[in-house]
Design a protein around this motif. Structure first.
Motif: not given
Length: 447
Positions: A322-345
């Protein structure tokens, strides 16, 4: 996937522990403590002096403990009951932590609150407090003062231990609330410990008890002198004040993070898919790992929309990493943040072009297996044969008469090569089939 215990650690707990570790001499004190401390001493004391609550005796207390440990995802610790009129419970040990409840506690609080007490103590285990709590109790009680560690037990260390131990109780209270599903029991427990004995025939008023804490904070904030008095009165306390504990717990259990945490754990217990999933690890921890492994970890955590895309450009990356990863188009996801289960990874995995794909991408071209430096120094005749075998049709060679020290440079070795008028090229560079190839090779200079 189990909940990351860092998600319910109180902010002041984390800050205070980091400050304690940063005090000069603390590292040496910890190393010295680990040399002289023996966990088996506690085991011998417990087995010889207290009653162990397990499946065979006082089983109802042990049965309270098991579901708590399952919810917090920790091993079930040993539980003991000690004859002591003072209402208390504590956790000690390290590799094999244990819990001790006093008979005074059992006589003071209603039985339905005992699981909250046990969940609080298990919270210390889940938050990795136990070793430092054990060390702090021994230091602050003076048990280590006669040993060689006494020079390291400075006033700053003692004060920092007192402060951190108070802050750690907030995290343990949060763990109890997570197990209970609300902070109601923890608030009532604080009331009981403050003076509301279970035998008092008066209805509890939790709102009024929390109001006491509000008045306390307001009074402390009114003046600097009040803050000084607070410090002077309580700086040697190992536990925060009961009303303040209740207030802090109530404040946290009113947040959306707490509600989502309880919902998430309830769904796990029931084998259901949760609507929101916590980010348990830094996003950067997924990089360089196998992309399929990353996808499996995310799905195991509860995310339902995980996809892998291919990239052929990644310097120095391992194949399928894995050379890059995004969640919902974001790269600034923080530890402890709650994300929708169906968010697009979206995981970008490095998969280089196959030989067939490379040829299709470079029609009429040839890929050289060496750089210009890789050809230099080799016998020019071998190099010419290799280039012709690759398909180059326009190759010219010439001598370079400059060899005077024969053992340093081999005769007939390539001195210079250019392809398509390019003197510097890397391995796997593509060139036209009819590109001009110019080779100069070393020969002995005539004297």
């Amino acid at each position: 996937m189990a909940l990351n215990h860092d998600l319910f650690i109180h902010e002041s707990d984390r800050t205070a522990l980091n400050a304690l570790k940063a005090i000069p001499g603390f590292t040496q004190l910890l190393r010295g403590f680990m040399k002289i401390w023996n966990e088996r001493q506690f085991k011998l004391l417990n087995l010889s002096t207290y009653v162990r609550a397990d499946e065979t005796q006082m089983a109802k207390y042990h049965d309270m403990l098991v579901p708590i440990c399952e919810r917090l995802d920790i091993p079930v610790p040993e539980l003991y009951v000690a004859l002591n009129p003072y209402p208390n419970a504590y956790t000690s040990g390290d590799n094999e932590p244990f819990i001790v409840m006093t008979s005074g506690l059992i006589n003071t609080v209603p039985e339905e609150l005992l699981p909250t007490v046990l969940a609080h103590e298990c919270g210390h285990i889940a938050c990795h407090h136990v070793l430092y709590l054990t060390m702090g109790r021994l230091i602050l009680s003076g048990a280590l003062s006669m040993l060689e560690l006494s020079p390291l037990i400075t006033q700053p260390v003692s004060m920092a231990f007192y402060y951190w131990m108070r802050c750690s109780e907030y995290s343990a209270d949060r763990a109890a609330a997570v197990c209970d599903g609300s902070g109601e029991n923890t608030i009532e427990l604080c009331m009981r410990l403050a003076g509301f004995d279970k035998n008092i025939p008066i209805a509890a008023n939790k709102a009024a008890f929390l109001k006491q804490a509000e008045e306390y904070y307001k009074m402390v904030d009114e003046s600097a002198w009040n803050k000084v008095m607070e410090f002077m009165m309580f700086n040697h306390a190992t536990h925060p004040l009961n009303a303040l504990r209740a207030y802090q717990c109530n404040k946290w259990t009113s947040t959306s993070d707490f509600k989502r945490m309880v919902e998430y754990l309830d769904d796990l217990d029931n084998g259901q898919q949760s609507t929101h999933v916590p980010m348990n690890v830094p996003l950067s921890s997924f990089l360089k790992k196998d992309a399929n492994t990353v996808a499996a970890e995310l799905r195991e955590a509860g995310f339902t929309n995980v996809n892998i895309t291919r990239t052929t450009q990644a310097d120095g990356a391992a194949v399928n990493s894995a050379v890059a990863i995004t969640a919902g188009g974001r790269t600034d996801i923080k530890v402890g943040e709650w994300l929708p289960a169906d968010i697009a990874w979206l995981i970008s995995a490095y998969v280089p072009l196959s030989e067939q794909e490379q040829r299709a991408a470079h029609p009429g071209q040839i890929c050289v297996p060496y750089s210009d430096a890789g050809y230099c120094g080799r016998d020019y005749r071998t190099v010419v044969d290799e280039l012709r075998a690759l398909g180059f049709t326009n190759i010219s060679v010439c001598e370079q008469a400059d060899i005077r020290v024969k053992f340093l440079i081999k005769e007939y070795s390539v001195a210079h090569i250019s392809i398509d008028h390019t003197d510097r090229f890397e391995r796997n560079t593509w060139f036209r089939q009819n590109a001009p190839v110019s080779i100069r090779y070393h020969v002995m200079a005539q004297s």
